[in-house]
Design an enzyme around this catalytic site. Sequence first.
Site, short mmCIF file in Angstrom:
data_model
loop_
_atom_site.label_atom_id
_atom_site.label_comp_id
_atom_site.label_asym_id
_atom_site.label_seq_id
_atom_site.Cartn_x
_atom_site.Cartn_y
_atom_site.Cartn_z
N ARG A 11 1.28 -1.05 0.14
CA ARG A 11 0.07 -0.01 0.40
C ARG A 11 1.21 0.93 0.02
O ARG A 11 0.50 2.41 -0.51
CB ARG A 11 -1.43 0.33 0.94
CG ARG A 11 -1.99 -0.89 0.60
CD ARG A 11 -2.76 -1.51 1.80
NE ARG A 11 -1.88 -1.31 2.90
CZ ARG A 11 -1.49 -3.10 3.29
NH1 ARG A 11 -2.24 -3.93 2.53
NH2 ARG A 11 -1.38 -3.61 4.57
N GLU A 29 4.26 -6.95 13.83
CA GLU A 29 3.62 -6.90 14.74
C GLU A 29 2.80 -8.70 14.23
O GLU A 29 2.38 -9.37 16.33
CB GLU A 29 2.00 -6.39 14.86
CG GLU A 29 1.58 -5.88 13.75
CD GLU A 29 2.15 -4.92 12.99
OE1 GLU A 29 1.30 -4.70 11.78
OE2 GLU A 29 3.20 -4.63 13.21
#
Length: 184
Positions: free
Chosen positions: A72, A109
């Site tokens: 993105r 994460e």
Amino acid sequence: MTLPAASLADTTLVDDLKARLRDVPDFPKPGIVFKDITPVLADPRLFGRVINALSAPFRGQHISKVVGVEARGFLLGAPMALALGAGFVPARKPGKLPYRSVVERYSLEYGADGLEIHEDALAPGERVLVVDDVLATGGTAEATGRLVKRLGGELVGFSFLIHLGFLDGGKRLAPTPVTSLLTF
């Protein structure tokens, strides 16, 4: 240091962005709420306002290259490069670039990964802005910044559409300036 990128002249931008973002629960793994920017990209007027606001803090800073982080970051970084009169460099997942590249591994994460940039993508001393859609824990951006520095670039800043402030990713990027339009 986190700086807001939205200009005072566009006070409705944050509200418009919040209205168009889509939360996708349990993606890519259970317990993660993914911030989907595709509805923002589908609105040409809003998308243009986003690119202008993200680019604004870096106008006049003589940015040579904008590095967009897969995937993105490509969607935001390429039009930002045009807006800033700079070249665009993709930072890709390992094995995706066709030419000799430099790789940097990192933790994120929900796992581990790596990024690559062509070895000749940056010339020593070029002023570089790193762009991605979301700043979470900062691992991906930090790795991209290390790649920029390894190739001799001067890391001017990081720019994100969304900063998940509760994950403290901005602290990992200090003292390089970090801008974002939205903070959650």
